[in-house]
Scaffold this motif. Structure first.
Motif, PDB file in Angstrom:
ATOM      1  N   ARG A  26      47.656  42.137  31.227  1.00  0.00           N
ATOM      2  CA  ARG A  26      48.052  40.746  31.405  1.00  0.00           C
ATOM      3  C   ARG A  26      47.024  40.017  32.268  1.00  0.00           C
ATOM      4  N   TYR A  27      46.588  38.866  31.777  1.00  0.00           N
ATOM      5  CA  TYR A  27      45.648  38.031  32.533  1.00  0.00           C
ATOM      6  C   TYR A  27      46.363  36.720  32.867  1.00  0.00           C
ATOM      7  N   HIS A  28      46.564  36.450  34.155  1.00  0.00           N
ATOM      8  CA  HIS A  28      47.308  35.238  34.527  1.00  0.00           C
ATOM      9  C   HIS A  28      46.394  34.175  35.124  1.00  0.00           C
ATOM     10  N   HIS A  29      46.979  33.027  35.433  1.00  0.00           N
ATOM     11  CA  HIS A  29      46.192  31.810  35.734  1.00  0.00           C
ATOM     12  C   HIS A  29      45.883  31.584  37.213  1.00  0.00           C
ATOM     13  N   ILE A  30      46.263  32.513  38.083  1.00  0.00           N
ATOM     14  CA  ILE A  30      45.915  32.312  39.494  1.00  0.00           C
ATOM     15  C   ILE A  30      44.707  33.197  39.798  1.00  0.00           C
ATOM     16  N   ILE A  31      43.595  32.541  40.062  1.00  0.00           N
ATOM     17  CA  ILE A  31      42.305  33.238  40.133  1.00  0.00           C
ATOM     18  C   ILE A  31      41.936  33.519  41.590  1.00  0.00           C
ATOM     19  N   ASP A  32      41.451  34.714  41.816  1.00  0.00           N
ATOM     20  CA  ASP A  32      40.924  35.046  43.143  1.00  0.00           C
ATOM     21  C   ASP A  32      39.496  34.511  43.216  1.00  0.00           C
ATOM     22  N   PRO A  33      39.252  33.507  44.065  1.00  0.00           N
ATOM     23  CA  PRO A  33      37.913  32.901  44.102  1.00  0.00           C
ATOM     24  C   PRO A  33      36.818  33.891  44.521  1.00  0.00           C
ATOM     25  N   LYS A  34      37.192  35.026  45.080  1.00  0.00           N
ATOM     26  CA  LYS A  34      36.156  36.008  45.464  1.00  0.00           C
ATOM     27  C   LYS A  34      35.660  36.793  44.253  1.00  0.00           C
ATOM     28  N   THR A  35      36.533  37.013  43.268  1.00  0.00           N
ATOM     29  CA  THR A  35      36.156  37.834  42.109  1.00  0.00           C
ATOM     30  C   THR A  35      36.005  37.031  40.816  1.00  0.00           C
ATOM     31  N   GLY A  36      36.634  35.853  40.769  1.00  0.00           N
ATOM     32  CA  GLY A  36      36.635  35.064  39.538  1.00  0.00           C
ATOM     33  C   GLY A  36      37.626  35.595  38.505  1.00  0.00           C
ATOM     34  N   LYS A  37      38.427  36.590  38.927  1.00  0.00           N
ATOM     35  CA  LYS A  37      39.395  37.190  37.994  1.00  0.00           C
ATOM     36  C   LYS A  37      40.825  36.876  38.437  1.00  0.00           C
ATOM     37  N   PRO A  38      41.785  37.007  37.529  1.00  0.00           N
ATOM     38  CA  PRO A  38      43.178  36.811  37.945  1.00  0.00           C
ATOM     39  C   PRO A  38      43.447  37.674  39.181  1.00  0.00           C
ATOM     40  N   ALA A  39      44.036  37.059  40.216  1.00  0.00           N
ATOM     41  CA  ALA A  39      44.223  37.763  41.481  1.00  0.00           C
ATOM     42  C   ALA A  39      44.950  39.079  41.254  1.00  0.00           C
ATOM     43  N   ALA A  40      44.340  40.173  41.713  1.00  0.00           N
ATOM     44  CA  ALA A  40      44.954  41.495  41.587  1.00  0.00           C
ATOM     45  C   ALA A  40      45.941  41.646  42.734  1.00  0.00           C
TER      46      ALA A  40
END
Ligand code: ADP
Ligand code: MG
Length: 337
Positions: free
Chosen positions: A244-258
């Motif tokens: 699942r890829y969601h819409h809240i992004i971790d600005p450190k990784t550029g990926k959906p916040a883990a």
């Protein structure tokens, strides 16, 4: 004759009492499509104040939308420098303060990354690591400058106020309603709830917190004069190969916040702050989020985590009632005393 006059006077005064009471006690409702969501407004007041509330929402949406070609944010993203309205300058200035206080967990310049994942147009895709690291080069809220009403961003930068716009709008509508004498209203701005006063009978509003893992709700919060704002990975997402890829992004990784959080609800007086923090706390995860709340006691929060637990700040112990799947969930109270 005299009797008739008395009777008429009596009737008139009764009518007066009825009509003067009516606006405050009658629920006026409206459904508004704005900010990419459905909003339900319930205002105990007259129809005019409700219409003005709707207009205020539309006018803020027209300024703040990142996708509407006529908006101030669209023009800023295109031209990299723009003279904006006082509203837009204020929301950007305040958002930048929160980006700083959350140490970049909130970053309004994350927009190109959100777009790369396809969340802005519902055309989902998984960007490569190289693409993300290139995009992240120009993600840095500290490079945004606001000088009076002139906002300037970097050449490759784009900003998006999606994480705070509904909360800001809730604050503005709430302030307008109070100014106009409304003592009771419930604004549901696409799951972001803002309450004015109590219910007309003096009891607290009962606001449902969605179940992030199912279709019902996880519990009820009883509250008045507060915003109740949730961010969750269940709100907007796509799945590929079982991930699942969601819409809240971790600005450190550029990926959906883990994140270990499925949803976080923030309760406080300022809708904009609660909106910003719900996004930022989601990125931080429970441990860092709880630490942040220790330093910022004016907010209460409910975290629902991926192991089915509920974490509550202590101020909610008496006002949150779990329901459905969560009736027997482990509830941990975050006590800072
Ligand atoms: P929603 O708008 O779905 O209720 P949020 O308030 O949490 O949820 O805002 C999420 C939106 O904010 C995303 O759709 C995206 O546009 C933007 N966003 C995602 N991650 C961040 C972030 N770390 N900082 C700032 N904005 C973000
Ligand atoms: Mg938010």
């Amino acid at each position: 004759m005299k009797k008739n006059i008395t009777l008429t006077a009596l009737c008139l005064s009764f009518l007066f009492i009825l009509t003067s009471c009516a606006p405050q006690n009658t629920a006026q409702t409206a459904t508004v499509f704005a900010m990419d969501t459905v909003m339900e407004l319930t205002v105990y007041g007259d129809g005019e104040v409700l219409r003005d509330a709707e207009q205020l929402i539309y006018s803020l949406d027209a300024k703040l939308s990142a996708t509407d070609e006529h908006s101030e944010i669209y023009k800023l993203n295109r031209d990299k420098s723009a003279t904006v309205s006082a509203d837009t300058a204020e929301i950007i200035t305040r958002a930048l303060d929160i980006c700083k206080s959350t140490d970049g967990a909130l970053d309004i310049s994350i927009y190109p990354v959100v777009s790369a994942w396809g969340f802005t147009k519902d055309e989902h895709r998984i960007p490569s690591d190289d693409e993300l690291s290139e995009l992240l080069d120009s993600v840095d809220y500290s490079k945004i400058s606001v000088d009076g009403r002139v906002v300037t961003i970097l050449p490759d930068m784009q900003i998006d106020l999606g994480s705070v716009a509904k909360g800001y709008t809730g604050d503005r509508v709430t302030a307008m309603l109070r100014e106009r004498g409304v003592e009771s209203a419930l604004l549901n701005l696409g799951g972001n709830v803002q309450t004015v006063g109590t219910k007309p009978d003096g009891s607290n509003w009962r606001v449902a917190v969605s179940d992030p893992a199912g279709s019902g709700y996880a519990g009820i919060i009883e509250t008045s004069d507060r915003a109740v704002i949730t961010s969750g990975s269940y709100e907007r997402y796509f799945e590929e190969d079982g991930v699942r890829y969601h819409h809240i992004i971790d600005p450190k990784t550029g990926k959906p916040a883990a994140s270990d959080i499925l949803s976080v609800t923030v309760i406080g007086e300022s809708g904009m702050m609660c909106d910003a923090l719900s996004t930022a706390l989601f990125v931080m995860g429970v441990d860092r989020g709880a630490e942040f709340l220790r330093e910022n006691r004016e907010f209460e929060a409910i975290f629902i985590t991926d192991d089915g637990r509920i974490y509550l700040t202590s101020g909610l112990e008496d006002s949150f009632t779990p329901s459905g799947m969560y009736e027997n969930a482990e509830i941990e109270v975050l006590n800072y005393d």
